[in-house]
Motif scaffolding. Structure first.
Motif, PDB file in Angstrom:
ATOM      1  N   SER A 175       0.864  -1.127   0.154  1.00 30.69           N
ATOM      2  CA  SER A 175      -0.053   0.067  -0.008  1.00 30.69           C
ATOM      3  C   SER A 175       0.957   1.052  -0.012  1.00 30.69           C
ATOM      4  N   ARG A 176       0.232   2.369  -0.398  1.00 27.08           N
ATOM      5  CA  ARG A 176       1.047   3.522  -0.250  1.00 27.08           C
ATOM      6  C   ARG A 176       1.646   4.090   1.004  1.00 27.08           C
ATOM      7  N   LYS A 179       4.675   1.712   1.406  1.00 27.33           N
ATOM      8  CA  LYS A 179       5.817   1.819   0.714  1.00 27.33           C
ATOM      9  C   LYS A 179       6.957   2.527   1.267  1.00 27.33           C
ATOM     10  N   GLU A 213      -4.026   3.190  -4.675  1.00 28.82           N
ATOM     11  CA  GLU A 213      -3.685   2.938  -3.148  1.00 28.82           C
ATOM     12  C   GLU A 213      -2.358   1.851  -2.912  1.00 28.82           C
ATOM     13  N   THR A 215       0.392  -0.808  -4.913  1.00 24.10           N
ATOM     14  CA  THR A 215       1.577  -1.072  -6.083  1.00 24.10           C
ATOM     15  C   THR A 215       1.358  -2.136  -6.661  1.00 24.10           C
TER      16      THR A 215
END
Length: 247
Positions: A175-176, A179, A213, A215
């Motif tokens: 998720s963001r 990261k 939201e 990758t």
């Protein structure tokens, strides 16, 4: 003390003899998929339309195990005439392109990085990173420490600090919010280091594919050395991958 020894004698050795002996999984287990290239086109199209992960290419007659969550929908739709899931749990690959298949997979040991075997052959320490995972992949990695699998007997262990690790094992769709933590963990791991992607979420985004939201594929962020498909991958899939690639 006597009661402990008595219990040990009664229980006996519960550790699997894998890889010296093959482990048979229950018939309901869905492992490596096989595609019938001679199946009617309308059957292939029906399976592709029904796949919730868009993992099936009807024209090329292939399935992308990186996207597949092994739900079995395609097998039910085709009644096994186009897609059939086998009990083969040895599905890990060294290159992402190898996840797109009709059922044939290359020998993982032959495609492993030989310098890793020399560096980590007798001892491999890994730091696991849950990058917004649902805990299914994490649970099936944790179970490798139980007496049946006993991963430590092969010299492979999960450690608390990336500074003590030879590589990282990543689960979840990244998720963001996770990261930055993932990248910092990777950077804290000393070189030479390995990166292992576990589960369809990490390989392709899984059910969250298309969301801004997450990758869509760990390989878009880091150089991945080992891809282990599944939702979640069976513990035997993880064990086979680690032993074949590093031992």
């Amino acid at each position: 003390m006597l009661s402990v020894l008595k219990n040990r004698l009664e229980q006996g050795c519960r550790t699997s003899r894998y890889p010296k002996e093959t482990v048979e999984l229950p018939p309901r287990y869905r492992g490596r998929p096989e595609i019938d290239a001679q199946a009617p086109a309308d059957l292939a199209d029906a399976c592709a339309a029904a796949c919730p992960q868009a993992a099936i290419d009807a024209s090329a007659r292939t399935i992308d195990m990186g996207r597949c969550v092994f739900c079995g929908t395609c097998e039910r739709v085709s009644e096994g005439r186009f897609v059939r899931f086998t009990q083969d749990y040895e599905t890990a690959v060294a290159e992402k392109s190898q996840l797109v298949t009709r059922g044939e997979l290359p020998d993982l040991a032959a495609h492993s990085r030989q310098h890793f075997k020399k560096l980590f052959g007798r001892s491999l320490q890994l730091r696991q990173v849950s990058a917004a995972g649902c805990n299914a992949c994490e649970a099936d990695l944790n179970v490798l420490a139980t007496p049946f699998f006993d991963l430590a007997r092969f010299g492979i262990n999960f450690v608390a600090s990336p500074r003590h690790a030879d590589g990282i094992v990543v689960t979840g769709p990244v998720s963001r919010n996770m990261k930055t933590a993932l990248m910092q963990t990777f950077e804290a791991t000393p070189e030479p280091r390995v990166v292992i992607a576990v589960g369809s979420c990490t390989l392709s985004g899984g059910p969250f594919r298309g969301s801004p939201e997450i990758t869509e594929g760990l390989d878009t962020l880091l150089p991945v050395d080992l891809f282990i498909p599944g939702c979640p991958p069976h513990p035997m899939t993880n064990l086979h991958a680690l032993l074949s690639f590093f031992k």
